[in-house]
Design an enzyme around this catalytic site. Structure first.
Site, PDB file in Angstrom:
ATOM      1  N   ASP A 105      -4.656  -6.418  -8.604  1.00 16.69           N
ATOM      2  CA  ASP A 105      -5.963  -7.523  -7.715  1.00 16.69           C
ATOM      3  C   ASP A 105      -5.882  -8.835  -9.602  1.00 16.69           C
ATOM      4  O   ASP A 105      -5.523  -8.167 -10.214  1.00 16.69           O
ATOM      5  CB  ASP A 105      -7.493  -7.166  -8.355  1.00 16.69           C
ATOM      6  N   GLY A 151      -4.215 -13.639  -6.643  1.00 13.60           N
ATOM      7  CA  GLY A 151      -4.013 -15.003  -6.495  1.00 13.60           C
ATOM      8  C   GLY A 151      -4.785 -15.970  -7.234  1.00 13.60           C
ATOM      9  O   GLY A 151      -4.507 -17.022  -7.340  1.00 13.60           O
ATOM     10  N   ARG A 153       0.086 -18.861  -3.441  1.00 12.82           N
ATOM     11  CA  ARG A 153      -0.540 -17.567  -4.271  1.00 12.82           C
ATOM     12  C   ARG A 153       0.727 -16.536  -4.081  1.00 12.82           C
ATOM     13  O   ARG A 153       0.213 -15.882  -4.162  1.00 12.82           O
ATOM     14  CB  ARG A 153      -1.711 -17.287  -2.991  1.00 12.82           C
ATOM     15  N   HIS A 171       1.781 -13.210  -6.542  1.00 17.69           N
ATOM     16  CA  HIS A 171       2.158 -11.687  -5.908  1.00 17.69           C
ATOM     17  C   HIS A 171       4.021 -11.971  -6.204  1.00 17.69           C
ATOM     18  O   HIS A 171       3.802 -10.829  -6.714  1.00 17.69           O
ATOM     19  CB  HIS A 171       2.173 -11.810  -4.185  1.00 17.69           C
ATOM     20  N   THR A 181      -5.637  -2.326   5.190  1.00 18.74           N
ATOM     21  CA  THR A 181      -5.049  -2.353   6.420  1.00 18.74           C
ATOM     22  C   THR A 181      -5.855  -3.566   6.919  1.00 18.74           C
ATOM     23  O   THR A 181      -5.977  -3.602   7.437  1.00 18.74           O
ATOM     24  CB  THR A 181      -5.626  -1.545   6.948  1.00 18.74           C
ATOM     25  N   GLU A 182      -6.704  -4.672   5.834  1.00 17.97           N
ATOM     26  CA  GLU A 182      -7.835  -5.329   5.780  1.00 17.97           C
ATOM     27  C   GLU A 182      -6.887  -6.499   5.743  1.00 17.97           C
ATOM     28  O   GLU A 182      -7.303  -7.840   5.661  1.00 17.97           O
ATOM     29  CB  GLU A 182      -9.138  -5.467   4.846  1.00 17.97           C
ATOM     30  N   ASN A 183      -5.632  -6.696   4.827  1.00 18.01           N
ATOM     31  CA  ASN A 183      -4.881  -7.862   4.502  1.00 18.01           C
ATOM     32  C   ASN A 183      -4.137  -8.260   5.249  1.00 18.01           C
ATOM     33  O   ASN A 183      -4.298  -9.650   5.193  1.00 18.01           O
ATOM     34  CB  ASN A 183      -4.407  -7.107   3.441  1.00 18.01           C
ATOM     35  N   SER A 209     -12.393  -0.518  -3.067  1.00 15.93           N
ATOM     36  CA  SER A 209     -11.796  -1.590  -2.170  1.00 15.93           C
ATOM     37  C   SER A 209     -10.818  -0.310  -1.018  1.00 15.93           C
ATOM     38  O   SER A 209     -10.278  -0.705  -0.906  1.00 15.93           O
ATOM     39  CB  SER A 209     -11.415  -2.460  -2.681  1.00 15.93           C
ATOM     40  N   GLU A 227     -10.903   9.028 -13.820  1.00 16.02           N
ATOM     41  CA  GLU A 227     -10.787   8.558 -14.531  1.00 16.02           C
ATOM     42  C   GLU A 227     -10.465   7.207 -13.826  1.00 16.02           C
ATOM     43  O   GLU A 227     -10.138   6.750 -13.185  1.00 16.02           O
ATOM     44  CB  GLU A 227      -9.778   9.142 -15.358  1.00 16.02           C
TER      45      GLU A 227
END
Ligand code: FPP
Length: 253
Positions: free
Chosen positions: A27, A30, A40, A44, A73-75, A203, A214
């Site tokens: 993460d 961006g 952005r 990446h 799947t949300e990207n 997420s 952990e």
């Protein structure tokens, strides 16, 4: 008493107590780009470089598996040019792997619903799978079009179909049996999950597999995540007491 590496940059990582499997949510790409006035996609690209660098670091330390969240799947909700940019980086990476993985002894595996990917990407993935099947050693896992809930649903559907076909018995299902239906079938669960970038959430990542992992969170943005940062995560992991729902282990007399 643990063995401490002399070469290791931190000088504190106990090489006798390494996680076997480290999972990462890459993460902050961006924000890294934004801070530099870059698109952005540049974040990446830098993030993919960090993944390459830390893959080599894990392998050299003796960690068996590194699993990264490359595309959820949300990207797909992101702008088309950003999605295309990530897919292009993956394609480049796959070409590179096809040329080098056998020589370097690196295996590669993809987890997720790959059915929606372009035929070109799927062909490249098939090729790396074939090469991986001939190699032993370090394995990088790339989660692509991956969602933890989607994975569990996909597994439940497949299991239900096998029950309907008389090949499985629902009442005899065990956790181990169910995990064989997951995209991660055969992989050990992650011992350590690292999330850089400042957010403290899961997420939809490896929901089943992280039951006893952990967690390590930090503010560093993924493209800035160095080997030294990785050491810090390992050292934090080595200070945790893993009980898996049991009680503290008494010292052997
Ligand atoms: C999250 O950061 C990152 C992603 C959704 C994409 C990660 C993909 C790569 C690093 C490329 C994959 C390529 C290989 C070779 C594995 P973000 O964009 O959400 O960051 P932000 O929170 O700062 O906006």
């Amino acid at each position: 008493m643990g063995l401490f590496s002399k070469e290791n940059k931190a000088g504190q990582v106990d090489l006798n107590n390494l996680p076997c499997h480290v999972a990462v949510i890459m993460d902050g790409n961006g924000r890294w780009a934004q801070k530099r006035g870059l698109p952005r996609s540049a974040g990446h690209k830098a993030g993919a470089e960090t993944f390459r660098k830390l893959g080599t670091y894990c392998k050299n330390l003796g960690i068996d598996y590194l699993t990264v969240y490359a595309f959820s799947t949300e990207n797909w909700k992101r702008p088309k040019d950003e999605v295309d940019g990530i897919m292009h980086l993956l394609e480049q990476y796959l070409h590179e792997c096809i040329d080098t993985m056998e020589k370097d002894g690196n295996r590669l595996r993809f987890l997720g619903d790959l059915s929606v990917l372009t035929p070109e990407l799927r062909e490249l993935i098939d090729e790396t799978n074939e090469i991986s099947s001939r190699i032993e050693g370090f394995q990088a896992n790339v989660c692509l079009n991956y969602g933890g809930r989607d994975e569990i649903l996909h597994a439940a559907r497949a299991f239900a179909r096998d029950c309907a076909a008389g090949e499985q018995d629902a009442d005899a299902l065990t956790e181990e049996g169910f995990s064989r239906y997951l995209y991660s079938s055969g992989l050990p669960d992650p011992d350590l999950l690292i999330r850089p970038g400042g957010e403290k959430r899961i997420s939809n990542y490896l929901l089943w597999q992280c039951a006893y992992s952990e967690f390590y969170f930090c503010d560093t943005l993924w493209p800035d995540f160095t080997e030294r940062e990785f050491d810090k995560a390992l050292i934090a992991y080595q200070h945790r007491e893993r009980r898996f729902g049991g009680l503290k282990q008494e010292k052997q007399k």
